[in-house]
Design an enzyme around this catalytic site. Sequence first.
Site, PDB file in Angstrom:
ATOM      1  CB  CYS A 102     -40.418 107.173  93.330  1.00 41.94           C
ATOM      2  SG  CYS A 102     -39.660 105.708  92.587  1.00 41.94           S
ATOM      3  CD  GLU A 140     -34.901 108.466  96.612  1.00 37.61           C
ATOM      4  OE1 GLU A 140     -34.337 108.095  95.568  1.00 37.61           O
ATOM      5  OE2 GLU A 140     -35.767 107.771  97.196  1.00 37.61           O
ATOM      6  NE  ARG A 184     -30.942 106.400  91.863  1.00 37.74           N
ATOM      7  CZ  ARG A 184     -31.493 105.273  91.437  1.00 37.74           C
ATOM      8  NH1 ARG A 184     -31.033 104.702  90.335  1.00 37.74           N
ATOM      9  NH2 ARG A 184     -32.479 104.702  92.100  1.00 37.74           N
ATOM     10  NE  ARG A 186     -34.616 108.062  92.039  1.00 41.65           N
ATOM     11  CZ  ARG A 186     -34.636 107.752  90.752  1.00 41.65           C
ATOM     12  NH1 ARG A 186     -34.507 108.717  89.837  1.00 41.65           N
ATOM     13  NH2 ARG A 186     -34.763 106.504  90.350  1.00 41.65           N
TER      14      ARG A 186
END
Length: 470
Positions: A102, A140, A184, A186
């Site tokens: 990421c 993800e 969080r 994502r």
Amino acid sequence: MNPTVDAKQLELFELFKPNSLKNARSPFTFADLFAGIGGFRIPLEELGGQCLGYSEIDKKAIQTYRKNFIKDDYSDEAYLGDITNLNKLPFDIDVLVGGVPCQPWSIAGKLQGLDDPRGQLWRDVFRVVKANRPKAFIFENVKGLTEPRNIESLKYIINNLTASGYVVKYEVLNSYDFGLPQDRDRLFLVGIRNDIEKSWGFTFPKPLVSEARPYGGYANEEDRQIKLYDVIPGIERSNFRKKKFPPSVLFDGKIPASRGRFQKIDELNDFFLFTDIRDGHTAIHSWDLIETTSREKLICQTIMKNRRKNIYGEKDGNPLEFKVLKTLVPELQPAELDRLVAKDILRTVGSKGYEFVNSKISSGINGISKIFLPHADAIATLTATGTRDFVATISIECQEPAAYKQTFIREIYHKQKFQPLTARDYAKLQGFPEWFKIYENENTAKHQLGNAVSIPVVYHLAKALLDIIL
């Protein structure tokens, strides 16, 4: 078993027993790309899946993965190596999963997107998807991929996956909404092969509210959403009811636009931010922590309020020259600034003027960025690079805004009633089960867990996907 971990915590987090498949579905197979330490694998196995192979190149991550999932050297599960060398897999699979690196789209990275070699790994993903045609995939990434500066890259990724014969949908999911006390966000990309009858019928799971939920939270509103004290051992439990305030009491005329999801406009914050460049009812400044005069505090507050004004420079936070400060602080003398330099609050920047020593929020003050109270709903996002976030071991039930900060400094900061997050805390905050063996080195374990996906999010997402493809 840690004796400080109570029965409620065990109920919430000791769910991935190796023989616990109460909710198992018809068997399905999957391959684990960018496998890391197995954040995707745990919930997929809990749902009845069988992993046929995994791809990962980080040697330490592979050690952790094998310790937990590959029981002996004679396992017939395939190690697939580097994804850049993959094409047709030696088996057919139902689902392909992976946390694609990421950093190219992360604020913590260099924001190079598809120009970053790690960003180009998406092209390897396209190739593997096209060559193997799984029924579905879940990938993800960070929320940053959805932001305007990266939206063309996101469109490029979706268009390529769609062209391979998939109905592709995406959504940003927050770990807090699935029973973890961690803020969080994502991005999850889900694709279902377009020749599957209900391929257009997939919908992302909704946040868990008051239903009985196997991966966190409680069964009714009376017990509230999970708190930090439910997860982290050694910190005080508290059940006091927080007082509500009109926004005008907590803010000086205007509510800051930068306030996040867990900073309510009618309640005192559940954390304290250590920084000299922001203000607020829970902002702790270096001049609050050491002996300073009211005059010195006035000078610091004046610099803080004016350092970002465009009239003093183009950057977001400008050194201020003495001649400027003299117009802002009545009868200011150079010796007064010198004393603040001697106290390590200010520093000179060549001929440009004065700025704060503690001028980065991420660095904090004295190695502390934030201290969260035990009753906080969520801690900030855990990262692979680590954070300077701590958790107080006691709560303060002060409900008076004017006294809140000083009570915290007196009762928690000066008495050192706070502790760092351990690697095992990271594991709990990511939803990893008690049986999971983390890496022996603490810093390496934190790096691996900060990189991982949150287990409950994948569980509920995969459960919704399997309803479509099985």
